[in-house]
Write an enzyme that holds these catalytic residues in place. Sequence first.
Site, mmCIF file in Angstrom:
data_model
loop_
_atom_site.group_PDB
_atom_site.id
_atom_site.type_symbol
_atom_site.label_atom_id
_atom_site.label_comp_id
_atom_site.label_asym_id
_atom_site.label_seq_id
_atom_site.Cartn_x
_atom_site.Cartn_y
_atom_site.Cartn_z
ATOM 1 N N THR A 18 0.836 -1.206 0.000
ATOM 2 C CA THR A 18 0.000 0.000 0.000
ATOM 3 C C THR A 18 0.871 1.255 0.000
ATOM 4 O OG1 THR A 18 -1.554 -1.236 1.393
ATOM 5 C CG2 THR A 18 -1.952 1.119 1.150
ATOM 6 N N ARG A 22 7.702 -2.632 2.961
ATOM 7 C CA ARG A 22 7.844 -2.715 4.419
ATOM 8 C C ARG A 22 8.197 -4.132 4.813
ATOM 9 N NH1 ARG A 22 3.044 1.227 6.757
ATOM 10 N NH2 ARG A 22 3.569 2.863 5.256
ATOM 11 N N SER A 113 6.227 4.001 8.656
ATOM 12 C CA SER A 113 5.078 4.791 9.074
ATOM 13 C C SER A 113 4.566 4.448 10.463
ATOM 14 C CB SER A 113 3.989 4.641 8.024
ATOM 15 O OG SER A 113 3.033 5.636 8.198
ATOM 16 N N HIS A 114 3.353 3.913 10.538
ATOM 17 C CA HIS A 114 2.750 3.643 11.852
ATOM 18 C C HIS A 114 3.240 2.322 12.445
ATOM 19 C CE1 HIS A 114 0.395 1.501 8.901
ATOM 20 N NE2 HIS A 114 -0.046 0.717 9.857
ATOM 21 N N ASP A 277 1.739 10.047 13.670
ATOM 22 C CA ASP A 277 2.374 8.725 13.611
ATOM 23 C C ASP A 277 3.884 8.812 13.360
ATOM 24 O OD1 ASP A 277 2.248 9.486 10.933
ATOM 25 O OD2 ASP A 277 2.022 7.434 10.221
ATOM 26 N N ASP A 279 5.901 8.701 10.823
ATOM 27 C CA ASP A 279 6.465 9.569 9.787
ATOM 28 C C ASP A 279 5.694 10.874 9.618
ATOM 29 O OD1 ASP A 279 4.298 8.128 8.771
ATOM 30 O OD2 ASP A 279 5.016 8.270 6.712
ATOM 31 N N ASP A 281 2.502 11.617 8.894
ATOM 32 C CA ASP A 281 1.444 11.865 7.920
ATOM 33 C C ASP A 281 0.038 11.533 8.451
ATOM 34 O OD1 ASP A 281 1.796 9.125 7.859
ATOM 35 O OD2 ASP A 281 2.101 8.976 5.685
ATOM 36 N N ARG A 282 -0.028 10.925 9.646
ATOM 37 C CA ARG A 282 -1.363 10.623 10.195
ATOM 38 C C ARG A 282 -1.714 11.591 11.315
ATOM 39 N NH1 ARG A 282 -2.657 4.236 10.431
ATOM 40 N NH2 ARG A 282 -1.804 3.703 8.382
ATOM 41 N N THR A 344 -7.560 2.147 -1.427
ATOM 42 C CA THR A 344 -6.773 2.503 -0.250
ATOM 43 C C THR A 344 -5.328 2.826 -0.623
ATOM 44 O OG1 THR A 344 -8.143 1.137 1.151
ATOM 45 C CG2 THR A 344 -5.926 1.580 1.940
ATOM 46 N N GLU A 364 -9.819 6.735 6.163
ATOM 47 C CA GLU A 364 -10.317 6.407 7.500
ATOM 48 C C GLU A 364 -9.180 6.073 8.459
ATOM 49 O OE1 GLU A 364 -9.650 3.162 8.530
ATOM 50 O OE2 GLU A 364 -8.737 2.888 6.541
ATOM 51 N N SER A 365 -8.004 5.781 7.916
ATOM 52 C CA SER A 365 -6.863 5.350 8.706
ATOM 53 C C SER A 365 -6.075 6.546 9.251
ATOM 54 C CB SER A 365 -5.972 4.461 7.851
ATOM 55 O OG SER A 365 -5.637 5.133 6.635
ATOM 56 N N LYS A 376 -0.508 12.518 2.750
ATOM 57 C CA LYS A 376 -1.343 12.943 3.854
ATOM 58 C C LYS A 376 -0.458 13.670 4.853
ATOM 59 C CE LYS A 376 -1.366 8.290 5.947
ATOM 60 N NZ LYS A 376 -0.942 7.273 4.961
HETATM 61 C C1 VG1 Z 1 -2.862 1.329 5.802
HETATM 62 C C2 VG1 Z 1 -4.130 2.146 5.747
HETATM 63 C C3 VG1 Z 1 -4.138 3.005 4.500
HETATM 64 C C4 VG1 Z 1 -2.874 3.878 4.481
HETATM 65 C C5 VG1 Z 1 -1.647 2.999 4.604
HETATM 66 C C6 VG1 Z 1 -0.379 3.802 4.714
HETATM 67 O O1 VG1 Z 1 -2.808 0.454 4.686
HETATM 68 O O2 VG1 Z 1 -5.264 1.326 5.790
HETATM 69 O O3 VG1 Z 1 -5.296 3.778 4.485
HETATM 70 O O4 VG1 Z 1 -2.810 4.605 3.291
HETATM 71 O O5 VG1 Z 1 -1.743 2.187 5.772
HETATM 72 O O6 VG1 Z 1 -0.409 4.684 5.806
HETATM 73 P P1 VG1 Z 1 -3.226 -1.087 4.747
HETATM 74 O O7 VG1 Z 1 -2.954 -1.632 3.396
HETATM 75 O O8 VG1 Z 1 -2.422 -1.695 5.846
HETATM 76 O O9 VG1 Z 1 -4.680 -1.092 5.114
HETATM 77 V V1 VG1 Z 1 1.005 5.036 6.634
HETATM 78 O O10 VG1 Z 1 0.746 6.361 7.654
HETATM 79 O O11 VG1 Z 1 1.278 3.615 7.355
HETATM 80 O O12 VG1 Z 1 2.037 5.399 5.369
HETATM 81 CO CO CO Z 2 2.387 7.322 8.227
#
Ligand code: VG1
Ligand code: CO
Length: 541
Positions: A18, A22, A113-114, A277, A279, A281-282, A344, A364-365, A376
């Site tokens: 996504t 990772r 990221s998160h 989060d 990085d 962006d959340r 997504t 939504e995330s 984001k």
């Molecule tokens: C998740 C979220 C998605 C977001 C992605 C990256 O992906 O659901 O909405 O864009 O993380 O966010 P997934 O495929 O695990 O549902 V971040 O802040 O982790 O770059």
């Molecule tokens: Co992030």
Amino acid sequence: MQPVTISTQPIAGQKPGTSGLRKKTAQFMEPGYLENFVQAIWNGIGGVAGKVLVLGGDGRYFNDRAAQVILRMAAASGAARVITGAGAILSTPAASNLIRQRGADGGIILSASHNPGGPDADFGVKYNIANGGPAPEAVTAAIHAATETLRHYLTLETPDIDLARLGETRLGDMVVEVVDPVAAYADLMETLFDFKAMRALLDSGFQLRFDAMHAVTGPYAIEILERRLGAAPGSVINARPLPDFGQGHPDPNPVWAKPLHDLMFTPQAPDFAAASDGDGDRNMIMGRGIYVTPSDSLALLAAQAHLCPGYAGGLKGVARSMPTSQAVDRVAQARGWAAHATPTGWKFFGTLLDAGLVTLCGEESFGTGSDHVREKDGLWAVLMWLNVLAVTGRSVADLMAAHWAEFGRTWYSRHDYEAVDAGVATALMEDLRAALPGLAGRQAATLRVESAEDFAYTDPVDGSRAESQGIQIRFDEGARAVLRLSGTGTEGATLRVYLEAFEQTPQGDDTQAVLAPVRAAVEALAGITVRTGRKEPDVIT
Ligand code: VG1
Ligand code: CO
């Protein structure tokens, strides 16, 4: 200086998900793993000779060493210049901004990221294109294809360079430019929001708490919230970025930011609280006694954006990821804006933003953003809320109540089942997919299925197609469920179940109770408990 050619073999599984590639940190640290993927990026984008790149990461464990590897490899392949934040640190939105502002050809963001960080946790590498946004699917597919045929990579034999000092250094024929990671981003925020009104709000005793979760936004939040806006010192907590995020999970939601969440339901609660989060962006938004779902936050910001100087001219349109609640669609309909639903992942918003079709978008995330960058942006969302709070003089709870009274309430929750056996999760999705053609009209627990589809998307700008992006089941009376498998996890499969219901005149305040019939309908159709043995989700947001 002559580049050195190192022989290698393709490594299986280097497929961006996504949001970039990772993997476990230990895997990324295996000899050649990072190098292979970086060379595949260069190969996949047609080389980096003569190009200008931005490089930065969220500071997690291995960020520093990975940055040195990438700099040597960029120089060996002929890049002209790499611009990086001091210490090779840049938040994701700041990296996006820098790519755009400096007219770079692209950039590399080091982040999972998160996901947690540390030697036993996760690491990630993401390539962004010249618009500042995550590479679209065609580019990530080319990078993946390049990983599969890779036979060698190029590097230099040079010592590490000092990334702590601002200014320019040479690495072979390439210039490495180290910049202040915060300044340009903070300046951009001043062009979008009413800093005077926000300063006045904070001067008047309005209390705010921002939890940087020991991640990258700490220095950004201190500079903007405390220094430029005058929030009381200490308003930004967990502000020092740590390579392991203080052993925490830098995911701003009621589960992983629980202390902040719980504080907001006590008498000591400040007026406003937010978290970001790994990085940056959340964002999670809270007021005294209220948690705002990201889907509602997007809808509220869309409805109130005109109060912020950068958006005073109105919005061109809005976009949300398909699983995100339809709350923002209701605002768009009332205001006459186009509303797009994309798969997504932020990479799908890029073409819409570039083409000027949308101004605001969100997921939504806990992801919200606009056309100011192509990622984001956590702090941006916090500032937009503060701007709205300052101009209206209302509380978060008040603003949400008024919003629901005007547009109705879209109840929403996401249930995550983590580290599920990958075979079980895939079979569950496949069986449900196979059953889709017969679902319309069928009863599922107390609800009736109106329609059911495997979501596919055709980009309205470039015509590119994305198939199988989640199963969407609509029920009578505006209820909806979406099921999909995560593309960011690093262990087994994560099943995400997104639940939604609509009430024109909202009753009560118990989201899970309102959504219980939708959850029961999903259970009847997909048999999550029976198949996975899980009675409850691991994370509810
Ligand atoms: C998740 C979220 C998605 C977001 C992605 C990256 O992906 O659901 O909405 O864009 O993380 O966010 P997934 O495929 O695990 O549902 V971040 O802040 O982790 O770059
Ligand atoms: Co992030």
